[in-house]
Design an enzyme around this catalytic site. Sequence first.
Site, PDB file in Angstrom:
ATOM      1  N   LYS A  52      24.825  -3.345  63.873  1.00  0.00           N
ATOM      2  CA  LYS A  52      24.764  -4.321  62.777  1.00  0.00           C
ATOM      3  C   LYS A  52      25.570  -3.809  61.578  1.00  0.00           C
ATOM      4  O   LYS A  52      26.283  -4.572  60.919  1.00  0.00           O
ATOM      5  CB  LYS A  52      23.301  -4.594  62.381  1.00  0.00           C
ATOM      6  N   GLN A  96      14.060  -3.911  61.269  1.00  0.00           N
ATOM      7  CA  GLN A  96      14.243  -3.810  62.715  1.00  0.00           C
ATOM      8  C   GLN A  96      12.889  -3.668  63.408  1.00  0.00           C
ATOM      9  O   GLN A  96      12.068  -2.838  63.019  1.00  0.00           O
ATOM     10  CB  GLN A  96      15.161  -2.607  63.044  1.00  0.00           C
ATOM     11  N   ASP A 119      17.018 -12.734  59.548  1.00  0.00           N
ATOM     12  CA  ASP A 119      16.570 -12.753  60.946  1.00  0.00           C
ATOM     13  C   ASP A 119      15.918 -14.096  61.294  1.00  0.00           C
ATOM     14  O   ASP A 119      15.707 -14.403  62.468  1.00  0.00           O
ATOM     15  CB  ASP A 119      15.535 -11.645  61.190  1.00  0.00           C
TER      16      ASP A 119
HETATM   17  N1  GUN Z   1      14.270  -6.310  67.603  1.00  0.00           N
HETATM   18  C1  GUN Z   1      14.768  -6.959  68.682  1.00  0.00           C
HETATM   19  N2  GUN Z   1      15.541  -7.989  68.284  1.00  0.00           N
HETATM   20  C2  GUN Z   1      15.524  -7.981  66.937  1.00  0.00           C
HETATM   21  C3  GUN Z   1      16.136  -8.802  65.958  1.00  0.00           C
HETATM   22  O1  GUN Z   1      16.843  -9.758  66.229  1.00  0.00           O
HETATM   23  N3  GUN Z   1      15.878  -8.461  64.675  1.00  0.00           N
HETATM   24  C4  GUN Z   1      15.080  -7.430  64.329  1.00  0.00           C
HETATM   25  N4  GUN Z   1      14.870  -7.189  63.043  1.00  0.00           N
HETATM   26  N5  GUN Z   1      14.499  -6.653  65.217  1.00  0.00           N
HETATM   27  C5  GUN Z   1      14.723  -6.928  66.516  1.00  0.00           C
END
Ligand code: GUN
Length: 289
Positions: A52, A96, A119
């Site tokens: 990211k 996350q 998100d």
């Molecule tokens: N863990 C697995 N997929 C995601 C996501 O799209 N965002 C976040 N913050 N954590 C995750």
Amino acid sequence: MILIDGKKIAQEIKLEIAEKVRNINAQGGKIPHLAAILVGHDGGSETYVAFKIKDCEEVGFKSSLHRFEDQVTEDELLDRVKQLNNDDDVDGFIVQLPLPKHISEQKVIEAIDPQKDVDGFHPVNVGRMVIGLPSFVSATPDGIVELLTRYGIETSGKNCVVLGRSNIVGRPMSILMSQKAMNTTVTVAHSRTKNLKEVCASADILIAAIGSPEFVKGDMVKEGAVVIDVGTTRVPATDTKSGFRLKGDVCFDEVAPKCSYITPVPGGVGPMTRVALLKNTLLAASKQI
Ligand code: GUN
């Protein structure tokens, strides 16, 4: 059979975003800033967050990483969420997941300012998405809609089966596919679904998001179906540098010959998920939500 190249489409979208950032810069505007909170040292989470941040660099966004050890208290984490909510330089941020067991993920998600929730996990954004209001849509479903659209795949009136009902993928995916933009007739299948094979085989568009490697076999797929594979299970491998390999939810060798379109793993949905977060961050920076 057409292999859907998520990597290529994601690259195209990244170039579009980079161009927009250059324009913002040229006009003296504020560069979008994505922040990420990462707790602990889970291999998968470390990798995703690193990607990211790399993606942000590639399109010219500012990014910042807020790290905590596994022992962090819920209050400490909530304090940092509040701090990011109030930081005018931060346009959007993510926490996350998964978080350590002693921390309530739901409490943390609900502490995020919905206008910075890139998100799209906050109930306000989920609710707005459901009724078709402008919102941050979670990244994987958004990326899949973008893939179907950019490949010009006809969806109107088709039967869509979504395999899996997670808050992050299956459920929002099922809603988006039923909305006017996609116009499919949706079935959500899950672990308690009866006659799962027949249900899957009725799909014109099958979206597999069940998290079980190679779950979808050849006899579960209709001739000519569009198959979208969301699975990214890490399985040990001796012939890769990382020591693992990503496996999709679809048994590719059996299923691909029957499909009109199929996404590979890796290189299908994954890159689109990453780029959807960039799209949401750009949207957050525009303050239109
Ligand atoms: N863990 C697995 N997929 C995601 C996501 O799209 N965002 C976040 N913050 N954590 C995750």
